[in-house]
Each structure stands twice: as structure tokens, then as C-alpha cells.
Design a protein around this motif. Structure first.
Motif, short mmCIF file in Angstrom:
data_model
loop_
_atom_site.label_atom_id
_atom_site.label_comp_id
_atom_site.label_asym_id
_atom_site.label_seq_id
_atom_site.Cartn_x
_atom_site.Cartn_y
_atom_site.Cartn_z
N THR A 224 0.82 -1.21 0.00
CA THR A 224 0.00 0.00 0.00
C THR A 224 0.86 1.26 0.00
O THR A 224 0.31 2.36 -0.06
CB THR A 224 -0.93 0.02 1.23
N LYS A 225 2.17 1.11 0.08
CA LYS A 225 3.07 2.26 0.09
C LYS A 225 3.75 2.39 -1.27
O LYS A 225 4.44 1.47 -1.71
CB LYS A 225 4.13 2.13 1.19
N GLY A 226 3.59 3.55 -1.88
CA GLY A 226 4.17 3.78 -3.19
C GLY A 226 5.68 3.69 -3.21
O GLY A 226 6.27 3.15 -4.15
N TRP A 227 6.34 4.22 -2.15
CA TRP A 227 7.80 4.20 -2.14
C TRP A 227 8.34 2.78 -2.03
O TRP A 227 9.43 2.48 -2.54
CB TRP A 227 8.36 5.10 -1.05
N VAL A 228 7.58 1.88 -1.39
CA VAL A 228 8.01 0.49 -1.28
C VAL A 228 7.93 -0.17 -2.66
O VAL A 228 8.83 -0.90 -3.07
CB VAL A 228 7.17 -0.28 -0.24
N LYS A 229 6.86 0.12 -3.39
CA LYS A 229 6.70 -0.42 -4.74
C LYS A 229 7.85 0.05 -5.64
O LYS A 229 8.46 -0.75 -6.34
CB LYS A 229 5.36 0.05 -5.33
N VAL A 230 8.14 1.35 -5.59
CA VAL A 230 9.26 1.89 -6.38
C VAL A 230 10.58 1.27 -5.93
O VAL A 230 11.43 0.92 -6.75
CB VAL A 230 9.31 3.44 -6.26
N GLY A 231 10.74 1.10 -4.63
CA GLY A 231 11.96 0.48 -4.09
C GLY A 231 12.13 -0.95 -4.58
O GLY A 231 13.24 -1.34 -4.97
N PHE A 232 11.05 -1.73 -4.55
CA PHE A 232 11.13 -3.11 -5.03
C PHE A 232 11.61 -3.14 -6.48
O PHE A 232 12.56 -3.85 -6.80
CB PHE A 232 9.76 -3.80 -4.96
N TRP A 233 10.94 -2.39 -7.35
CA TRP A 233 11.29 -2.44 -8.77
C TRP A 233 12.65 -1.81 -9.04
O TRP A 233 13.41 -2.31 -9.89
CB TRP A 233 10.20 -1.78 -9.62
N GLY A 234 12.98 -0.74 -8.34
CA GLY A 234 14.29 -0.11 -8.53
C GLY A 234 15.43 -1.03 -8.12
O GLY A 234 16.40 -1.20 -8.87
#
Length: 136
Positions: free
Chosen positions: A73-83
Motif C-alpha cells: 500500500t506504500k508507493g515508495w516500497v513499490k518503487v523500491g522493489f522495482w528499482g
């Protein structure tokens, strides 16, 4: 299909385990190469199966990142995973193709970052049902 759904609900556990095993694989490589050098004088390569582990861990982590990023539910976690997964993939592909010489230790950063994010995401997202962690 039920097993795939079950794995997707445990994607942070699978991802953390895969990332830890990848880290240990990377950490053990120099020691195993030294041992092998003592056994096989003159050979500068590693066993073929050792190199395939990189791609196996990358594939498993791709699935774990996909499901974990989909459910967080956290956008920064999603970006972190993919990055972090993207950086890890680039480092592994660079190592396979020998494009740019990098220190062996650079692979530890995205790997440990993925371990941290999977643990963080698992701690953050305690769902009682399948819908509470859906994209939002």
C-alpha cells in the motif's frame, strides 16, 4: 493455480528467502573459487551450474517483487522493489556480459535492500483478507 495464489500471498517471505540465498551465494563465491583454484590448477572458470544460480535467484526474486509490489500500500516500497530489482538485474547481466568492470561487492547493496524491503513490507502489511493490501 491455487499454489500460485498461495505463493503470491507469501511473496515477502519467498522474496526475503530468495534475497538472502542470493546474498549468501554472492558472499560464498570468492571462497568457493579459491577452493576450486586449489583443486583445478590452470582453470579460471567456475562450474556451469554456479552461474545458473544467478539467473534462478533473479527469476524467483522477479516473481516475489511482482507480487509484493502489487500488494503493498506504500508507493515508495513499490518503487523500491522495482528499482532494487532492476539494479540487481543490471548488475547480474553486466557480470554475465562483461560490459563494465564493477567491484564484486556492488551486488550486495540491491540484494540486502530487497531483503530489507521484503521484511519491512511483511511487517507493514498484515492482512486479514486478500483485499487489504491491494493496490490503492
Amino acid at each position: 493455480m491455487a499454489n500460485l495464489v498461495n505463493l503470491s500471498s507469501k511473496s515477502d517471505v519467498v522474496g526475503a528467502i530468495a534475497s538472502i540465498l542470493c546474498f549468501l551465494h554472492c558472499l560464498a563465491a570468492p571462497f568457493l573459487f579459491v577452493v576450486q583454484a586449489g583443486l583445478v590448477a590452470g582453470e579460471g572458470s567456475h562450474p556451469w551450474w554456479w552461474g545458473t544460480l544467478d539467473m534462478g535467484f533473479l527469476a524467483i526474486s522477479l516473481l516475489a517483487v511482482y507480487w509484493s509490489a502489487k500488494k503493498t500500500t506504500k508507493g515508495w516500497v513499490k518503487v523500491g522493489f522495482w528499482g532494487l530489482w532492476g539494479v540487481l538485474a543490471l548488475i547480474i547481466l553486466n557480470e554475465k556480459m562483461g560490459i563494465v568492470h564493477l567491484m564484486e561487492q556492488v551486488i550486495y547493496l540491491p540484494t540486502l535492500g530487497l531483503v530489507f524491503l521484503h521484511f519491512y513490507n511483511r511487517q507493514y502489511c498484515h492482512c486479514k483478507d486478500e483485499n487489504c493490501c491491494a493496490e490503492g
